[in-house]
Design a protein around this motif. Structure first.
Motif: not given
Length: 337
Positions: A49, A54, A89, A91, A289-290, A319-321
């Motif tokens: 983080a 990101l 990010w 979620r 991923e966070f 949570s991610g992308q």
């Protein structure tokens, strides 16, 4: 008064939620060939983080080599090779709640666990289906909060818009490719049928390759997949070692660029665009991923209790992308206009 004052019961519920959240991660990532292959290739990454964005370093240009002899002048022109793609990010949460009356009537350990398991099953299903929709979405759903899936990473119009904050019109190496078959984007072919699909795939695979990099996975909707399947004779219908090991069915085909796995996306609730094939360079695609947000309980412990209600709320959150780090080798085929 708390819904359940027994410490051991609260611990049991907490353990049940934590255990099931780990299972949800496996179920989601193993549910599609794309996510399963990315996981197998180590392309699901936890990004430390560093704030609300990101940032992914990307190489979007290359140095120019020069032939020379004797006192030839060597051209040294400053060139920016590295920049950062910036994403928000995304979620997603699959929430549920239970009220005190429901828990009161299921106060025994087995009954309470069964009730929690039932709701976790529902949360698991919701998280999986929503994540799969996001994988092929363009990131515009829910007011732009949706994950930027293949619809945004590999768009129909490849030379417009921004991706990761980088203008595709200004940076050619940051574009994917789109081939509209009926418009003649692949020279010599204007139809996607049993006689043309393999030469079209051959041509595109070779043209969109360089130094061993190419789209090694083709994802086709049911309409686009049928001519591909029909074009193979019985002894050609083989499954690659990769698909076989991961437990998926599909076709394996050796193109001039290298072997590709071809899979069909369909079924109840299918969200794959019709008459579409995505060609994916899985080496250049990753899920970030966070930290600590990979399908875990949304609230700590066995849930959150509202101050003015006899209820408990819980859920599964991710949570991610999805990031196409190198768009150059991936493409979209439109089999109809």
């Amino acid at each position: 008064m708390p819904i359940n004052t027994r410490i051991d019961m609260g611990q049991t519920l907490t353990a049940s939620v934590a255990r099931r959240s780990k299972q949800v991660q496996d179920i989601v990532y193993n549910s599609t060939p794309l996510t399963s292959i990315l996981r197998d290739r180590g392309r699901i990454k936890v990004k430390r983080a560093g704030g609300p964005e990101l940032r992914i370093p990307v190489e979007f240009d290359k140095l120019t080599a020069q032939w020379f002899t004797g006192y030839d002048k060597i051209e040294i022109t400053p060139k920016e090779l590295l920049n950062s793609a910036v994403f928000n990010w995304s979620r997603v949460v699959a929430p549920f709640s239970l009220n005190g009356t429901e828990l009161l009537y299921n106060s025994g350990e087995e009954e309470m666990i069964d009730l929690m398991e039932f709701y976790l099953d529902a949360a698991e299903k919701s998280a999986k289906e929503t994540f799969e929709v996001g994988m092929v979405g363009d990131g515009t759903a829910d007011g732009g909060r949706q994950m930027i899936g293949l619809g945004g990473a590999v768009p129909i119009i490849a030379n417009t818009g921004t991706y990761g904050g980088i203008d595709r019109a200004a940076v050619p190496n940051w574009r994917t490719s789109t081939f509209n078959i009926v418009s003649g984007d692949v020279s010599g072919y204007t139809a996607w049928d049993v006689t043309t699909v393999r030469p079209i795939i051959n041509r595109i695979s070779l043209n969109r390759s360089r130094n061993g990099r190419y789209a090694d996975l083709l994802i086709a909707d049911a309409l686009a997949y049928e001519p591909i399947d029909a074009s193979f004779v019985a002894h050609q219908r083989i499954v690659s070692e990769r698909l076989g090991r991961l437990g998926f069915t599909g076709l394996s085909y050796v193109t001039p660029a290298g072997p590709v796995d071809i899979i069909a996306a369909g079924g109840i609730g299918n969200v794959m665009p019709a008459n579409t094939v995505f060609g994916i360079d899985t080496q250049g695609l990753a899920i970030y991923e966070f930290p600590g947000q990979s399908f875990v309980p949304f609230h700590p412990g066995n849930g959150m209790r509202p101050i003015n209600q006899d209820a408990v709320a819980q859920g599964i959150v991710w949570s991610g992308q999805l990031v196409l780090e190198n768009p150059l080798f991936s493409y979209r085929i439109r089999t109809t206009s």
